[in-house]
Design a protein around this motif. Structure first.
Motif, PDB file in Angstrom:
ATOM      1  N   HIS A  95      -9.133 -23.227  19.652  1.00  0.00           N
ATOM      2  CA  HIS A  95     -10.587 -23.061  19.664  1.00  0.00           C
ATOM      3  C   HIS A  95     -11.307 -23.924  20.700  1.00  0.00           C
ATOM      4  O   HIS A  95     -11.178 -25.148  20.724  1.00  0.00           O
ATOM      5  CB  HIS A  95     -11.138 -23.414  18.265  1.00  0.00           C
ATOM      6  N   ASN A  96     -12.087 -23.240  21.530  1.00  0.00           N
ATOM      7  CA  ASN A  96     -13.033 -23.865  22.443  1.00  0.00           C
ATOM      8  C   ASN A  96     -14.406 -23.774  21.794  1.00  0.00           C
ATOM      9  O   ASN A  96     -14.812 -22.659  21.450  1.00  0.00           O
ATOM     10  CB  ASN A  96     -13.010 -23.080  23.773  1.00  0.00           C
ATOM     11  N   PRO A  97     -15.162 -24.813  21.607  1.00  0.00           N
ATOM     12  CA  PRO A  97     -15.016 -26.148  22.192  1.00  0.00           C
ATOM     13  C   PRO A  97     -14.297 -27.214  21.358  1.00  0.00           C
ATOM     14  O   PRO A  97     -14.105 -28.316  21.873  1.00  0.00           O
ATOM     15  CB  PRO A  97     -16.482 -26.573  22.352  1.00  0.00           C
ATOM     16  N   GLY A 101      -6.281 -11.964  25.895  1.00  0.00           N
ATOM     17  CA  GLY A 101      -5.564 -12.995  26.644  1.00  0.00           C
ATOM     18  C   GLY A 101      -6.205 -13.216  28.002  1.00  0.00           C
ATOM     19  O   GLY A 101      -6.958 -12.368  28.499  1.00  0.00           O
ATOM     20  N   SER A 102      -5.893 -14.360  28.617  1.00  0.00           N
ATOM     21  CA  SER A 102      -6.488 -14.725  29.905  1.00  0.00           C
ATOM     22  C   SER A 102      -5.421 -15.241  30.862  1.00  0.00           C
ATOM     23  O   SER A 102      -4.809 -16.283  30.620  1.00  0.00           O
ATOM     24  CB  SER A 102      -7.542 -15.817  29.695  1.00  0.00           C
ATOM     25  N   GLY A 103      -5.218 -14.515  31.963  1.00  0.00           N
ATOM     26  CA  GLY A 103      -4.309 -15.002  33.001  1.00  0.00           C
ATOM     27  C   GLY A 103      -4.832 -16.286  33.632  1.00  0.00           C
ATOM     28  O   GLY A 103      -4.059 -17.165  34.010  1.00  0.00           O
ATOM     29  N   GLY A 104      -6.150 -16.397  33.721  1.00  0.00           N
ATOM     30  CA  GLY A 104      -6.745 -17.604  34.296  1.00  0.00           C
ATOM     31  C   GLY A 104      -6.363 -18.845  33.517  1.00  0.00           C
ATOM     32  O   GLY A 104      -5.976 -19.869  34.088  1.00  0.00           O
ATOM     33  N   LYS A 105      -6.431 -18.776  32.193  1.00  0.00           N
ATOM     34  CA  LYS A 105      -6.140 -19.937  31.356  1.00  0.00           C
ATOM     35  C   LYS A 105      -4.626 -20.172  31.261  1.00  0.00           C
ATOM     36  O   LYS A 105      -4.171 -21.307  31.282  1.00  0.00           O
ATOM     37  CB  LYS A 105      -6.738 -19.750  29.952  1.00  0.00           C
ATOM     38  N   SER A 106      -3.838 -19.093  31.161  1.00  0.00           N
ATOM     39  CA  SER A 106      -2.400 -19.277  30.947  1.00  0.00           C
ATOM     40  C   SER A 106      -1.663 -19.724  32.212  1.00  0.00           C
ATOM     41  O   SER A 106      -0.564 -20.260  32.119  1.00  0.00           O
ATOM     42  CB  SER A 106      -1.766 -17.984  30.414  1.00  0.00           C
ATOM     43  N   GLY A 108     -10.845 -10.666  33.647  1.00  0.00           N
ATOM     44  CA  GLY A 108     -10.866 -11.887  32.841  1.00  0.00           C
ATOM     45  C   GLY A 108     -10.994 -11.564  31.357  1.00  0.00           C
ATOM     46  O   GLY A 108     -11.352 -10.437  30.964  1.00  0.00           O
ATOM     47  N   ALA A 109     -10.688 -12.562  30.543  1.00  0.00           N
ATOM     48  CA  ALA A 109     -10.910 -12.419  29.105  1.00  0.00           C
ATOM     49  C   ALA A 109     -12.384 -12.139  28.838  1.00  0.00           C
ATOM     50  O   ALA A 109     -12.736 -11.453  27.879  1.00  0.00           O
ATOM     51  CB  ALA A 109     -10.463 -13.686  28.375  1.00  0.00           C
ATOM     52  N   SER A 110     -13.253 -12.642  29.709  1.00  0.00           N
ATOM     53  CA  SER A 110     -14.700 -12.460  29.519  1.00  0.00           C
ATOM     54  C   SER A 110     -15.062 -10.986  29.414  1.00  0.00           C
ATOM     55  O   SER A 110     -15.824 -10.586  28.525  1.00  0.00           O
ATOM     56  CB  SER A 110     -15.474 -13.077  30.690  1.00  0.00           C
ATOM     57  N   GLU A 111     -14.535 -10.168  30.333  1.00  0.00           N
ATOM     58  CA  GLU A 111     -14.880  -8.756  30.275  1.00  0.00           C
ATOM     59  C   GLU A 111     -14.263  -8.088  29.053  1.00  0.00           C
ATOM     60  O   GLU A 111     -14.854  -7.169  28.475  1.00  0.00           O
ATOM     61  CB  GLU A 111     -14.436  -8.022  31.545  1.00  0.00           C
ATOM     62  N   ALA A 153      -9.805 -11.309  18.325  1.00  0.00           N
ATOM     63  CA  ALA A 153      -9.049 -12.559  18.365  1.00  0.00           C
ATOM     64  C   ALA A 153      -8.975 -13.026  19.819  1.00  0.00           C
ATOM     65  O   ALA A 153      -8.217 -12.478  20.617  1.00  0.00           O
ATOM     66  CB  ALA A 153      -7.655 -12.343  17.791  1.00  0.00           C
ATOM     67  N   ASP A 154      -9.792 -14.022  20.145  1.00  0.00           N
ATOM     68  CA  ASP A 154      -9.822 -14.556  21.502  1.00  0.00           C
ATOM     69  C   ASP A 154      -8.725 -15.620  21.607  1.00  0.00           C
ATOM     70  O   ASP A 154      -8.868 -16.727  21.095  1.00  0.00           O
ATOM     71  CB  ASP A 154     -11.213 -15.141  21.789  1.00  0.00           C
ATOM     72  N   GLU A 155      -7.625 -15.246  22.274  1.00  0.00           N
ATOM     73  CA  GLU A 155      -6.461 -16.130  22.376  1.00  0.00           C
ATOM     74  C   GLU A 155      -6.267 -16.596  23.816  1.00  0.00           C
ATOM     75  O   GLU A 155      -5.146 -16.738  24.313  1.00  0.00           O
ATOM     76  CB  GLU A 155      -5.231 -15.412  21.784  1.00  0.00           C
ATOM     77  N   ALA A 156      -7.404 -16.860  24.476  1.00  0.00           N
ATOM     78  CA  ALA A 156      -7.355 -17.309  25.873  1.00  0.00           C
ATOM     79  C   ALA A 156      -6.471 -18.553  26.028  1.00  0.00           C
ATOM     80  O   ALA A 156      -5.831 -18.734  27.066  1.00  0.00           O
ATOM     81  CB  ALA A 156      -8.776 -17.602  26.378  1.00  0.00           C
ATOM     82  N   TYR A 157      -6.403 -19.380  24.989  1.00  0.00           N
ATOM     83  CA  TYR A 157      -5.600 -20.618  25.067  1.00  0.00           C
ATOM     84  C   TYR A 157      -4.277 -20.499  24.312  1.00  0.00           C
ATOM     85  O   TYR A 157      -3.739 -21.496  23.825  1.00  0.00           O
ATOM     86  CB  TYR A 157      -6.406 -21.801  24.518  1.00  0.00           C
ATOM     87  N   GLU A 158      -3.740 -19.284  24.231  1.00  0.00           N
ATOM     88  CA  GLU A 158      -2.537 -19.069  23.405  1.00  0.00           C
ATOM     89  C   GLU A 158      -1.370 -19.970  23.791  1.00  0.00           C
ATOM     90  O   GLU A 158      -0.559 -20.322  22.942  1.00  0.00           O
ATOM     91  CB  GLU A 158      -2.115 -17.605  23.461  1.00  0.00           C
ATOM     92  N   TRP A 168      -9.141 -16.127  39.417  1.00  0.00           N
ATOM     93  CA  TRP A 168      -8.545 -14.805  39.660  1.00  0.00           C
ATOM     94  C   TRP A 168      -9.093 -13.735  38.736  1.00  0.00           C
ATOM     95  O   TRP A 168      -9.076 -12.554  39.063  1.00  0.00           O
ATOM     96  CB  TRP A 168      -7.016 -14.868  39.497  1.00  0.00           C
ATOM     97  N   LYS A 169      -9.528 -14.141  37.559  1.00  0.00           N
ATOM     98  CA  LYS A 169     -10.173 -13.218  36.616  1.00  0.00           C
ATOM     99  C   LYS A 169      -9.320 -11.998  36.273  1.00  0.00           C
ATOM    100  O   LYS A 169      -9.716 -10.845  36.488  1.00  0.00           O
ATOM    101  CB  LYS A 169     -11.549 -12.777  37.154  1.00  0.00           C
ATOM    102  N   VAL A 170      -8.143 -12.278  35.747  1.00  0.00           N
ATOM    103  CA  VAL A 170      -7.324 -11.209  35.172  1.00  0.00           C
ATOM    104  C   VAL A 170      -7.154 -11.524  33.679  1.00  0.00           C
ATOM    105  O   VAL A 170      -6.649 -12.592  33.326  1.00  0.00           O
ATOM    106  CB  VAL A 170      -5.940 -11.114  35.845  1.00  0.00           C
TER     107      VAL A 170
HETATM  108  C1  LIG Z   1     -12.359 -19.434  29.462  1.00  0.00           C
HETATM  109  C2  LIG Z   1     -12.500 -18.674  28.200  1.00  0.00           C
HETATM  110  C3  LIG Z   1     -12.612 -17.278  28.210  1.00  0.00           C
HETATM  111  C4  LIG Z   1     -12.776 -16.485  29.478  1.00  0.00           C
HETATM  112  O1  LIG Z   1     -11.600 -16.340  30.170  1.00  0.00           O
HETATM  113  P1  LIG Z   1     -11.588 -15.662  31.618  1.00  0.00           P
HETATM  114  O2  LIG Z   1     -10.227 -15.085  31.713  1.00  0.00           O
HETATM  115  O3  LIG Z   1     -11.864 -16.758  32.599  1.00  0.00           O
HETATM  116  O4  LIG Z   1     -12.667 -14.624  31.654  1.00  0.00           O
HETATM  117  C5  LIG Z   1     -12.661 -16.616  26.993  1.00  0.00           C
HETATM  118  N1  LIG Z   1     -12.637 -17.290  25.832  1.00  0.00           N
HETATM  119  C6  LIG Z   1     -12.543 -18.622  25.785  1.00  0.00           C
HETATM  120  C7  LIG Z   1     -12.528 -19.293  24.456  1.00  0.00           C
HETATM  121  C8  LIG Z   1     -12.488 -19.362  26.961  1.00  0.00           C
HETATM  122  O5  LIG Z   1     -12.471 -20.690  26.907  1.00  0.00           O
END
Ligand SMILES: *Cc1c(COP(=O)(O)O)cnc(C)c1O
Length: 393
Positions: free
Chosen positions: A176-178, A235-240, A102-105, A204-209, A246-248
């Motif tokens: 940006h979250n939130p 990047g986050s496969g979960g979000k995209s 996941g992007a988290s790790e 650069a956290d682009e989980a929502y790219e 799945w946490k990729v």
């Molecule tokens: C959900 C989220 C993550 C984590 O993404 P995972 O792939 O689920 O670990 C990271 N950054 C932001 C801003 C998020 O909203």
């Protein structure tokens, strides 16, 4: 966080991070049978072709045993191709990409790899609550820069003023979250200027790219002059692809930074879930129409929820990206978003997240974060319940 709920043996530096507002609010929603517009996970799964790819990968033995340490080659190649296709960035998949749980790790590994104890990390506030917790794990401290004013834009004067000789890294999350803002080109250029002038690294956290709306197109800061060499992009496969279970995820960037992230990451989860890596690799190769449809679909849910909340009397700035609408509830007569979010679970049967739970400086305390990545029936039910419970205007 009340002291009696902090585990007695928890180390000092993690005590402020014992619970997450998302966990607390989701538990409350379950207990009360409330409509959960708090936590940002989709209540409909992503594309069937990805499920089939994951099932096929398990059946055919792609990634059932420890995959390569830094990710399946197929996925790393797909990530590199994706960065070229969408952003014109040229990556070497062998040196500039690392796959994470996941992007988290990726965020944790980057902070643990790049920040020394005692360093300062700058982040925009309100923030995704993982950042301060991960900064604390690294033994560093964080300094916040407000997203402020009626539209929660970055206070760029405060950004320049927040930099000290101890500042090592800046976290930029856009979309940006939130808040749901997307940084403008001018804002990104200013962030880049400050980073270069002060020789900072940028996470650069682009989980929502892929979740930007209207014409608020996402642009990676790594594409700005002088930024590639100092930026780790996540990047986050979960979000995209709407498979948050799945946490990729992945981190991309120049070899001198990614090499460092790889060292830490291999000692965290060692490797990440193989068959899901295989499936996300096929997702990254989906045609542009998938990404366009995904955006359009979420945009219509954004419109539905925003309009509904406005009709209830809230002030709702236009959401430019992510899963979230920010709404100022003080116009309804509530003193703060926190007071509102305490009141609605019992009185309306709806749960949302107070922005103050994700903030140190409290400029955004009048705001509440609502998730619209939900079935339209869920959104409708939530709005109906609120209309029923809130005082008639
Ligand atoms: C959900 C989220 C993550 C984590 O993404 P995972 O792939 O689920 O670990 C990271 N950054 C932001 C801003 C998020 O909203």
């Amino acid at each position: 966080m009340s002291p009696e709920t902090t585990p007695a043996h928890l180390v000092e530096r993690m005590r402020p991070h014992s619970r997450t507002i998302f966990g607390d609010m989701s538990a409350l929603a379950t207990r009360l049978g409330a409509v959960n517009l708090g936590q940002g996970f989709p209540d409909e799964d992503g594309p069937q072709v990805l499920k089939d790819a994951a099932i096929g990968a398990i059946r055919d033995g792609h990634g059932n045993q420890y995959p390569p340490a830094h990710g399946l080659p197929e996925l790393r190649q797909s990530i590199a191709q994706h960065q070229r296709r969408f952003y014109g960035l040229e990556l070497d998949w062998q040196t500039d990409v690392v796959v994470t749980t996941g992007a988290s790790e990726a965020i944790a590994a980057a902070l643990l790899a790049l920040v020394e104890p005692g360093d300062e990390v700058v982040l925009f506030d309100p923030y995704f609550d993982l950042y301060p917790a991960d900064v604390a794990m690294a033994g560093a401290t964080w300094v916040t820069v407000p997203l402020a004013g009626p539209d929660l834009r970055p206070d760029l004067g405060a950004l320049a003023a927040a930099i000290t000789p101890r500042t090592r890294l800046l976290i930029l999350n856009s979309p940006h979250n939130p808040t749901g803002i997307v940084f403008t080109r001018a804002e990104l250029a200013e962030v880049a200027r400050v980073a270069i002038e002060n020789d900072l690294l940028v996470l650069a956290d682009e989980a929502y790219e892929h979740l930007w709306f209207d014409d608020f197109r996402h642009v990676p800061i790594a594409t700005y002059p002088g930024m590639w060499e100092r930026t780790v992009t996540i990047g986050s496969g979960g979000k995209s692809f709407s498979f948050t279970g799945w946490k990729v995820g992945w981190a991309t960037g120049p070899r001198h930074l990614i090499d460092a992230v790889k060292v830490v990451r291999q000692h965290l989860s060692f490797v990440s879930s193989g068959p899901f890596q295989w499936a996300i690799s096929s997702g990254l190769q989906l045609p542009d129409s998938y990404f366009d449809d995904f955006r359009r679909d979420l945009q219509s849910r954004r419109d539905m929820l925003s309009l509904g909340l406005r009709n209830l009397g809230m002030r709702v700035p236009l959401t430019q990206g992510t899963y979230f609408v920010s709404a100022d509830v003080t116009a309804l007569g509530f003193a703060s978003g926190a007071q509102f979010c305490d009141w609605i679970p019992e009185n309306a049967g709806v749960v949302a997240i107070p922005m103050s739970a994700l903030s140190d400086h409290h400029d955004a305390d009048g705001f509440v974060r609502w998730a619209f990545c939900k079935r339209t029936e869920t959104l409708r039910e939530g709005l109906d319940r609120l209309a029923e419970a809130l005082p008639r205007r």
